[in-house]
Design an enzyme around this catalytic site. Structure first.
Site, PDB file in Angstrom:
ATOM      1  N   ASP A  20       0.825  -1.215   0.000  1.00  0.00           N
ATOM      2  CA  ASP A  20       0.000   0.000   0.000  1.00  0.00           C
ATOM      3  C   ASP A  20       0.857   1.261   0.000  1.00  0.00           C
ATOM      4  O   ASP A  20       1.937   1.285   0.593  1.00  0.00           O
ATOM      5  CB  ASP A  20      -0.924  -0.018   1.231  1.00  0.00           C
ATOM      6  CG  ASP A  20      -2.073   0.951   1.081  1.00  0.00           C
ATOM      7  OD1 ASP A  20      -2.369   1.377  -0.053  1.00  0.00           O
ATOM      8  OD2 ASP A  20      -2.686   1.294   2.110  1.00  0.00           O
ATOM      9  N   GLY A  23      -0.076   5.250  -4.537  1.00  0.00           N
ATOM     10  CA  GLY A  23      -0.756   6.467  -4.982  1.00  0.00           C
ATOM     11  C   GLY A  23      -0.230   7.688  -4.244  1.00  0.00           C
ATOM     12  O   GLY A  23       0.103   8.707  -4.861  1.00  0.00           O
ATOM     13  N   TRP A  25       2.573   8.019  -2.708  1.00  0.00           N
ATOM     14  CA  TRP A  25       3.990   8.214  -3.056  1.00  0.00           C
ATOM     15  C   TRP A  25       4.092   9.059  -4.337  1.00  0.00           C
ATOM     16  O   TRP A  25       4.908   9.974  -4.428  1.00  0.00           O
ATOM     17  CB  TRP A  25       4.637   6.844  -3.260  1.00  0.00           C
ATOM     18  CG  TRP A  25       6.116   6.844  -3.475  1.00  0.00           C
ATOM     19  CD1 TRP A  25       7.085   6.769  -2.516  1.00  0.00           C
ATOM     20  CD2 TRP A  25       6.797   6.898  -4.731  1.00  0.00           C
ATOM     21  NE1 TRP A  25       8.337   6.781  -3.099  1.00  0.00           N
ATOM     22  CE2 TRP A  25       8.178   6.849  -4.465  1.00  0.00           C
ATOM     23  CE3 TRP A  25       6.378   6.981  -6.055  1.00  0.00           C
ATOM     24  CZ2 TRP A  25       9.146   6.886  -5.460  1.00  0.00           C
ATOM     25  CZ3 TRP A  25       7.344   7.011  -7.061  1.00  0.00           C
ATOM     26  CH2 TRP A  25       8.707   6.968  -6.753  1.00  0.00           C
ATOM     27  N   ASN A  68     -10.604  -3.519  -6.172  1.00  0.00           N
ATOM     28  CA  ASN A  68      -9.829  -2.514  -6.915  1.00  0.00           C
ATOM     29  C   ASN A  68     -10.445  -2.157  -8.276  1.00  0.00           C
ATOM     30  O   ASN A  68     -10.068  -1.153  -8.883  1.00  0.00           O
ATOM     31  CB  ASN A  68      -8.375  -2.958  -7.102  1.00  0.00           C
ATOM     32  CG  ASN A  68      -7.536  -2.845  -5.855  1.00  0.00           C
ATOM     33  OD1 ASN A  68      -6.573  -3.584  -5.661  1.00  0.00           O
ATOM     34  ND2 ASN A  68      -7.874  -1.911  -4.967  1.00  0.00           N
ATOM     35  N   ARG A 181       1.979  -4.899   6.100  1.00  0.00           N
ATOM     36  CA  ARG A 181       1.256  -3.866   5.347  1.00  0.00           C
ATOM     37  C   ARG A 181       2.033  -2.566   5.402  1.00  0.00           C
ATOM     38  O   ARG A 181       2.335  -2.053   6.484  1.00  0.00           O
ATOM     39  CB  ARG A 181      -0.149  -3.631   5.913  1.00  0.00           C
ATOM     40  CG  ARG A 181      -0.881  -2.574   5.112  1.00  0.00           C
ATOM     41  CD  ARG A 181      -2.295  -2.322   5.542  1.00  0.00           C
ATOM     42  NE  ARG A 181      -2.925  -1.445   4.549  1.00  0.00           N
ATOM     43  CZ  ARG A 181      -4.160  -1.556   4.112  1.00  0.00           C
ATOM     44  NH1 ARG A 181      -4.940  -2.485   4.583  1.00  0.00           N
ATOM     45  NH2 ARG A 181      -4.633  -0.727   3.200  1.00  0.00           N
TER      46      ARG A 181
HETATM   47  C1  FPP Z   1      -2.033  -0.032  -3.236  1.00  0.00           C
HETATM   48  O1  FPP Z   1      -1.557   1.296  -3.200  1.00  0.00           O
HETATM   49  C2  FPP Z   1      -1.523  -0.689  -4.428  1.00  0.00           C
HETATM   50  C3  FPP Z   1      -2.285  -1.337  -5.352  1.00  0.00           C
HETATM   51  C4  FPP Z   1      -3.744  -1.462  -5.256  1.00  0.00           C
HETATM   52  C5  FPP Z   1      -1.688  -1.935  -6.546  1.00  0.00           C
HETATM   53  C6  FPP Z   1      -0.375  -2.598  -6.329  1.00  0.00           C
HETATM   54  C7  FPP Z   1       0.121  -3.025  -7.628  1.00  0.00           C
HETATM   55  C8  FPP Z   1       1.419  -3.033  -8.005  1.00  0.00           C
HETATM   56  C9  FPP Z   1       2.547  -2.656  -7.144  1.00  0.00           C
HETATM   57  C10 FPP Z   1       1.730  -3.506  -9.369  1.00  0.00           C
HETATM   58  C11 FPP Z   1       1.534  -4.978  -9.449  1.00  0.00           C
HETATM   59  C12 FPP Z   1       2.384  -5.583 -10.432  1.00  0.00           C
HETATM   60  C13 FPP Z   1       3.235  -6.591 -10.184  1.00  0.00           C
HETATM   61  C14 FPP Z   1       4.085  -7.060 -11.271  1.00  0.00           C
HETATM   62  C15 FPP Z   1       3.343  -7.256  -8.857  1.00  0.00           C
HETATM   63  P1  FPP Z   1      -2.599   2.490  -3.361  1.00  0.00           P
HETATM   64  O2  FPP Z   1      -2.729   2.773  -4.808  1.00  0.00           O
HETATM   65  O3  FPP Z   1      -3.882   2.143  -2.680  1.00  0.00           O
HETATM   66  O4  FPP Z   1      -1.865   3.642  -2.636  1.00  0.00           O
HETATM   67  P2  FPP Z   1      -2.525   4.788  -1.760  1.00  0.00           P
HETATM   68  O5  FPP Z   1      -3.066   4.138  -0.521  1.00  0.00           O
HETATM   69  O6  FPP Z   1      -1.385   5.697  -1.461  1.00  0.00           O
HETATM   70  O7  FPP Z   1      -3.599   5.449  -2.586  1.00  0.00           O
END
Ligand code: FPP
Length: 233
Positions: A20, A23, A25, A68, A181
């Protein structure tokens, strides 16, 4: 699933990561969320390689949940494209690739090309020892309901815990020892609900793209201080 070991071990056999913070970042850098996911893949590669070097038997990464799909289409497409690129690379370099890939989640929602590649990768790597679980279109509730339906279709009068574990997506993995997490939130967000029963939980404020080998070390160091009693004394 293998039996729980209640001997104190400094090295977990299986760590599952909730990646997590991608976004936030990106937003901190004035960039779109997709940019964060791109760097999220970099962190994923680093962490996977490091866990393998340490000798973990299995690692699990929560890449895309059943919830998602509610994200903006552009973001969903960006995540799936990153996944496709990674999977294409795994397939191309299959002989150099060390892991058994297992997809946790319902593959039926994906188009034929992606689904066929996922199945091919699972089959081609099936004999390997170290497991990489990629949770893709995964939800813990969905996994449990799917397991119930599998068992119901077998017309059983009753089932045991062991029967149930044999129809979970994680059936080939050792018990999950620790769930990590990143990103500061203190919840498990429909991840590995069954498997979390005795997993140690570790939360860090580090955003996933910044999570690296030193952070894995810190999580494992914390794990080694936990007294695991599994309901005993
Ligand atoms: C959560 O961060 C992240 C995700 C929902 C997607 C994670 C996916 C990847 C890292 C790419 C996957 C690909 C491979 C090859 C493993 P968030 O977007 O919810 O972050 P935030 O909480 O800051 O909004």
């Amino acid at each position: 699933m293998n039996e729980l070991s209640n001997t104190a071990s400094t090295l977990p056999r299986h760590i599952a990561f909730i990646m997590d913070g991608n976004g936030r970042w990106a937003q901190k850098r004035g960039m779109p969320r997709e940019y964060g996911h791109r760097f999220g893949v970099k962190a994923f590669r680093t962490v996977l390689e490091y866990c393998d070097k340490l000798g973990l038997e299995a690692t699990t990464f929560y890449a895309f949940s059943t919830e998602n799909w509610k994200r903006p289409r552009r973001e969903v497409e960006a995540i799936l494209k990153l996944m496709d690129t990674y999977l294409a690379e795994c397939e191309k370099k299959i002989d150099e690739y060390a892991f058994r890939i297992v997809f946790l989640g319902d593959k039926s929602v994906f188009d034929e090309k992606r689904r066929a590649r996922m199945i091919r990768l699972e089959e081609l790597t099936a004999m390997r020892r170290r497991i990489l679980n990629i949770a893709l279109n995964y939800g813990g509730r969905d996994e449990i309901v799917n397991a119930c339906n599998r068992l119901l279709s077998e017309n059983r009068a009753c089932v045991t815990t062991e029967d149930f574990e044999k129809v979970l997506y994680t059936k080939d993995s050792p018990e999950v020892d620790m769930i990590v997490r990143t990103g500061g939130d203190l919840r498990i967000s429909n991840f590995l609900l069954w498997q979390a029963a005795y997993a140690e939980l570790y939360f860090t404020d580090v955003l996933w793209p910044d999570f690296g080998t030193a952070d894995v070390d810190a999580a494992i160091a914390e794990f080694s201080t936990r007294k695991r009693r599994f309901g005993g004394v």
